[in-house]
Design a protein around this motif. Structure first.
Motif, PDB file in Angstrom:
ATOM      1  N   UNK A  25       0.857  -1.184   0.000  1.00 53.80           N
ATOM      2  CA  UNK A  25       0.000   0.000   0.000  1.00 53.80           C
ATOM      3  C   UNK A  25       0.888   1.227   0.000  1.00 53.80           C
ATOM      4  N   UNK A  26       0.608   2.144  -0.895  1.00 50.88           N
ATOM      5  CA  UNK A  26       1.474   3.316  -0.994  1.00 50.88           C
ATOM      6  C   UNK A  26       0.720   4.576  -0.594  1.00 50.88           C
ATOM      7  N   UNK A  27       0.209   4.586   0.611  1.00 52.12           N
ATOM      8  CA  UNK A  27      -0.435   5.791   1.111  1.00 52.12           C
ATOM      9  C   UNK A  27      -1.840   5.990   0.572  1.00 52.12           C
ATOM     10  N   UNK A  28      -2.740   5.108   0.932  1.00 52.94           N
ATOM     11  CA  UNK A  28      -4.099   5.260   0.428  1.00 52.94           C
ATOM     12  C   UNK A  28      -4.970   5.992   1.455  1.00 52.94           C
ATOM     13  N   UNK A  41     -12.614  -2.348  -5.615  1.00 53.20           N
ATOM     14  CA  UNK A  41     -12.336  -3.110  -6.815  1.00 53.20           C
ATOM     15  C   UNK A  41     -10.850  -3.073  -7.121  1.00 53.20           C
ATOM     16  N   UNK A  42     -10.331  -4.183  -7.571  1.00 49.23           N
ATOM     17  CA  UNK A  42      -8.928  -4.177  -7.945  1.00 49.23           C
ATOM     18  C   UNK A  42      -8.523  -5.542  -8.450  1.00 49.23           C
ATOM     19  N   UNK A  43      -7.503  -5.578  -9.295  1.00 44.54           N
ATOM     20  CA  UNK A  43      -7.018  -6.880  -9.755  1.00 44.54           C
ATOM     21  C   UNK A  43      -6.344  -7.632  -8.601  1.00 44.54           C
ATOM     22  N   UNK A  44      -6.027  -8.892  -8.839  1.00 44.22           N
ATOM     23  CA  UNK A  44      -5.362  -9.681  -7.787  1.00 44.22           C
ATOM     24  C   UNK A  44      -4.038  -9.036  -7.409  1.00 44.22           C
ATOM     25  N   UNK A  45      -3.774  -8.996  -6.117  1.00 42.86           N
ATOM     26  CA  UNK A  45      -2.499  -8.465  -5.643  1.00 42.86           C
ATOM     27  C   UNK A  45      -2.434  -6.952  -5.653  1.00 42.86           C
ATOM     28  N   UNK A  46      -3.583  -6.294  -5.747  1.00 44.50           N
ATOM     29  CA  UNK A  46      -3.565  -4.832  -5.808  1.00 44.50           C
ATOM     30  C   UNK A  46      -3.460  -4.208  -4.423  1.00 44.50           C
ATOM     31  N   UNK A 213      -2.026  -1.693  -7.785  1.00 40.54           N
ATOM     32  CA  UNK A 213      -0.638  -1.554  -7.354  1.00 40.54           C
ATOM     33  C   UNK A 213      -0.466  -0.755  -6.079  1.00 40.54           C
ATOM     34  N   UNK A 214      -1.405  -0.912  -5.156  1.00 35.15           N
ATOM     35  CA  UNK A 214      -1.274  -0.265  -3.860  1.00 35.15           C
ATOM     36  C   UNK A 214      -1.637   1.205  -3.867  1.00 35.15           C
ATOM     37  N   UNK A 215      -2.220   1.668  -4.955  1.00 28.88           N
ATOM     38  CA  UNK A 215      -2.636   3.078  -5.039  1.00 28.88           C
ATOM     39  C   UNK A 215      -4.099   3.108  -5.450  1.00 28.88           C
ATOM     40  N   UNK A 216      -4.877   3.998  -4.780  1.00 24.66           N
ATOM     41  CA  UNK A 216      -6.264   4.135  -5.185  1.00 24.66           C
ATOM     42  C   UNK A 216      -6.326   5.043  -6.398  1.00 24.66           C
TER      43      UNK A 216
END
Lengths: 292, 277, 263
Positions: A25-28, A41-46, A213-216
């Motif tokens: 997670x990059x600061x959501x 919603x997000x792909x696998x591993x998001x 990728x850890x970003x909303x």
């Protein structure tokens, strides 16, 4: 007003083997209100599961804060107001369904009579009443998932956090879950659920967030997404099995033509790019952004 | 099928292995005690049991005059290891006294074991009773023997052993001492093999006692010691040739002591017969 | 916490392995017969064997269940559904621990009458020189139980940092043996016989002695078997040591478990 879920600048970095670092997670940041059904919603591993695990206190964030009903998630009390359904849940398989719900109710400190009533209510609602005396060991995947839902509902929490609630369910089960979610919404509860199936979101959600990728990447109202981007219309007429596909610009003209031709139009459907397209576009955008 | 075929020869092989092998190698008692954790007593008991079972099988063989020599040093090693693990194990002391003393005459070793045991089994009169007998009968240390007997008397709460000790604590009282000792033990013995060995020994001593009484009568009548057993029979002090249950032949020493070629041990008489003095 | 403990206990009681303990109880029938092989101490031997069996059963159960209890919950992902309930992790851990301890206690309560019956039969076939001190025997079994509960606490501590059952199980076994012989080693290095040892070795051994649990302190077998008087002070000290040791181990386990990430 207190947000049901409030996430601020949440970061999570895993330290992997051989000193590799994975920034899950990059600061959501995210706010979810009461009475809202929110799709994550997000792909696998998001980073969906990571976010939910932080909310449930299963793992600790590297930095940033998260709170549920105004209580910091690091405090066990915050979970008192949450109904949580883990992804592919697994429960003490030596207990029966009924015993398990009584165990959960006990952990929530529910009084005995209320617990008995609720246990019966939800076992019946989720079609587990006949199986209540059987050990969970012998349950099918769908039954376990339904038991998990019964557990989240049991103590009547304000916030529902559901990790992939539709997985493992048959169409009947999916319909039931959607119905339950809508009912919760009617009762002013907050439902936050993760999924990678856009159709689920479309059916029940008020708002959604797309995480990649850890970003909303996007937070938007579902009806707004639905309103934009009508690609075409499907026009159904009487005495014709075939529906006509009509471009938006030509709709008015076509309808007039049909009427002139003496045919009765029974249904005009918009054909949308829809959520699926919206979701894929966001993911594609991100892939393009990536330098590597 | 193959299992059945192998089983019979295997068990025969195991049975025919040399005895020391069957008694097995016993690790250092200190190491054994360390690894046996809280099961030291059980391991100690198992060691004693092992020796007892070994001895039980052995007695029959020896009595059947088979030639296998009993592995007494190994038995002693196991027993002394067992009391390191469990210094209270009475079976160990009892067994050492019953077997090692008589059959191997390792009286010093037995006394060391008994002294060790007395430090722990402070209530037990058997240990000083054994030690007293060993000192009197085998070592002829009557002062020490008297001390042990007194201690046994005090612990048992009866003066029996003190008075017995007083009566027999002299050179000429050895046979009486042995008979009292053996009949005390034979009464309370429930191990078949050991009781049998006591009974045989007791029988032998009773015969010795009869010969000694005849010898004493002879001396009173003739004013001299008889020179042979035959002389006692001829003079009708003995009615028949006394039988040694160990299979030996009785004789008289020049000092008038009753001897037997078996030396109260099974199997030894045979060798003596082959190589007469 | 009470709910967790109860549910944990229920899990053990529904475990087939727990029921195999019943089979061990059958072995107790053989105790009087085996003991009658003894020449001079039939009752003492029956006590030795009974205590050994009880201790062995508890050892196996405490290592097995103590070592796998937490691991199983994590491995089967039960922790996700349980830790997300509004109970702190410490309470979860303590609940599991007390459930395990209660299970061991139940098993002990079940074994006690069986063991005592075996000794009773043996002592009636061959009355011992010194009467059996039944109270001492009970205290001895009670201390055995304490010992294994302490071992469970060790296994739990290992479980909190381990991702497999390997460390908890083998760690517990090693701790058990090390803790059982530590007193002997300690006595040895402080005796004249160990003068040749290097000071470093002695220091390390002394350090280890104080760090690992001293299980030999809980061993009252000699007192029970040979009807030796118990030292009240020793009993009280050991009981206090038990309480202090378990508390310390659990506090440490909670600390580590709270920091653990549930992935």
């Amino acid at each position: 007003m207190i947000n049901a879920i409030e996430i601020t600048e949440l970061m999570k970095t895993y330290r992997g083997k051989r000193m590799t670092r994975v920034e899950a997670l990059q600061g959501i940041s995210l706010k979810v209100c009461a009475g809202e059904v929110f799709g994550f919603l997000g792909p696998n591993g998001a980073g969906k599961s990571t976010t939910i695990k932080i909310l449930m206190g299963l793992i600790r964030s590297t930095s940033g804060t998260a709170s549920v009903s105004g209580l910091d998630v690091n405090r066990p009390e915050s979970r008192r107001f949450i109904g949580y359904l883990p992804e592919n849940p697994s429960f003490y398989d030596y207990l029966t369904a009924e015993e398990y719900l009584r165990f959960v109710g006990g952990c929530f400190g529910m009084p005995g009579s209320l617990l008995s009533r609720k246990t019966e209510e939800y076992l019946k609602l989720l079609d587990l009443w006949d199986a209540r005396k059987r050990p969970i060991r012998g349950f099918s995947k769908g039954m376990v998932q339904r038991l998990g839902l019964a557990q989240t509902l049991l103590h009547d929490p304000d916030v529902y956090i559901l990790d992939e609630p539709m997985s493992g369910l048959d169409p009947v089960g999916r319909a039931l879950v959607k119905e339950i979610m809508l009912d919760l919404k009617r009762r002013g509860k907050c439902v936050f659920f993760s999924t990678h199936i856009t159709a689920d979101v479309e059916a029940v959600c008020d708002r959604l967030a797309v995480i990649v990728g850890g970003v909303i990447r996007k937070v938007q109202r579902v009806d707004e997404i639905m309103a934009q981007g009508v690609e075409a219309y499907r026009v159904h007429c009487t005495d014709d099995d075939q529906a006509l596909r009509v471009e938006p610009a030509a709709l008015r003209e076509t309808l007039a033509k049909l009427e002139q031709g003496g045919r009765k139009v029974t249904l005009v459907e918009p054909i949308r790019a829809g959520l699926e397209r919206f979701f894929l576009d966001v993911v594609k955008e991100c892939a393009a952004e990536k330098p590597v | 099928m193959a299992f059945v075929l192998v089983m019979a020869p295997l068990s025969r092989h195991l049975h025919d292995r040399p005895l020391f092998e069957r008694l097995g190698h016993v690790p250092q008692p200190e190491v054994l005690k360390a690894v046996s954790a809280d099961q030291a007593q059980a391991v100690g008991a198992a060691m004693v049991m092992k020796v007892m079972i070994y001895f039980g099988g052995l007695s029959d063989e020896t009595m059947n005059r088979q030639k296998t020599p009993p592995d007494y040093p190994a038995m002693y090693r196991v027993i002394s290891g067992a009391v390191k693990l469990d210094p209270y194990n009475m079976d160990a002391y009892y067994f050492a006294q019953a077997v090692l003393v008589w059959d191997v005459r390792k009286v010093d070793l037995a006394n060391d074991l008994l002294d060790y045991g007395m430090k722990y089994r402070t209530w037990d009169w058997y240990l000083p009773f054994f030690a007293g007998f060993n000192n009197a009968y085998f070592l002829k240390d009557y002062v020490k023997a008297a001390e042990y007997y007194r201690s046994a008397g005090e612990l048992s709460g009866s003066n029996l052993y003190k008075s017995l000790a007083g009566r027999y604590l002299q050179e000429s009282g050895r046979t009486g001492l042995a008979i009292v000792y053996l009949s005390t033990l034979v009464k309370s013995e429930k191990n078949e093999a050991i009781r049998k060995s006591y009974e045989v020994r007791l029988k032998a001593y009773r015969v010795v006692q009869i010969i000694e009484q005849a010898r004493d009568l002879f001396q009173v009548n003739h004013g001299r010691l008889p020179s042979t057993i035959d002389e006692l029979i001829q003079e009708r002090f003995l009615s028949a040739v006394p039988v040694d249950p160990y299979g030996g032949r009785f004789s008289l020493s020049p000092k008038g002591e009753v001897r037997t070629s078996s030396n109260f041990v099974f199997g030894r008489a045979k060798n003596d017969e082959r190589k007469p003095e | 916490m009470y709910v967790i403990a109860l549910t944990t206990l229920r899990g053990y009681l529904r475990d087939k392995i727990a029921w195999s303990v019943l089979l061990v109880a059958i072995l107790f029938c053989g105790v009087p017969f085996t003991a009658s092989l003894s020449m001079r101490q039939v009752t003492e031997l029956s006590l030795t064997l009974s205590l050994s069996l009880v201790s062995f059963v508890l050892l196996v159960l405490s290592v097995f269940f103590g070592g796998t209890s937490l691991w199983k919950d994590i491995e089967r992902r039960y922790t996700f559904s349980v830790i997300s309930l509004p109970i702190s992790r410490s309470k979860y851990l303590l609940g599991k621990f007390f459930g395990t301890a209660a299970f061991l206690t139940l098993i002990t309560l079940f074994l006690i009458p069986v063991a005592l019956a075996a000794v009773y039969v043996a002592s009636h076939i061959n009355p011992p020189d010194r009467p059996v001190l039944w109270a001492t025997v009970l205290i001895c079994i009670g201390f055995d139980l304490m010992k294994y509960i302490l071992l469970v606490a060790c296994a739990f501590l290992f479980s909190t940092v381990s991702t497999s059952f390997f460390l908890p199980i083998f760690g517990a076994i090693l701790t058990f043996f090390a803790g059982s012989m530590s007193q002997q080693v300690f006595d040895y290095i402080h005796s004249d016989a160990a003068r040749a040892l290097s000071p470093t070795t002695k220091l390390v051994a002394t350090f280890v002695y104080y760090v690992i649990p001293n299980f030999s302190a809980f061993n009252l077998n000699l007192n029970a078997v040979y009807a030796l008087p118990l030292s009240l002070q020793g009993v009280l000290l050991t009981a206090s040591y038990f309480v202090a040791g378990v508390s310390l181990l659990l506090a440490l386990a909670c600390l580590l478990f709270n920091r653990r990430e549930m992935n």
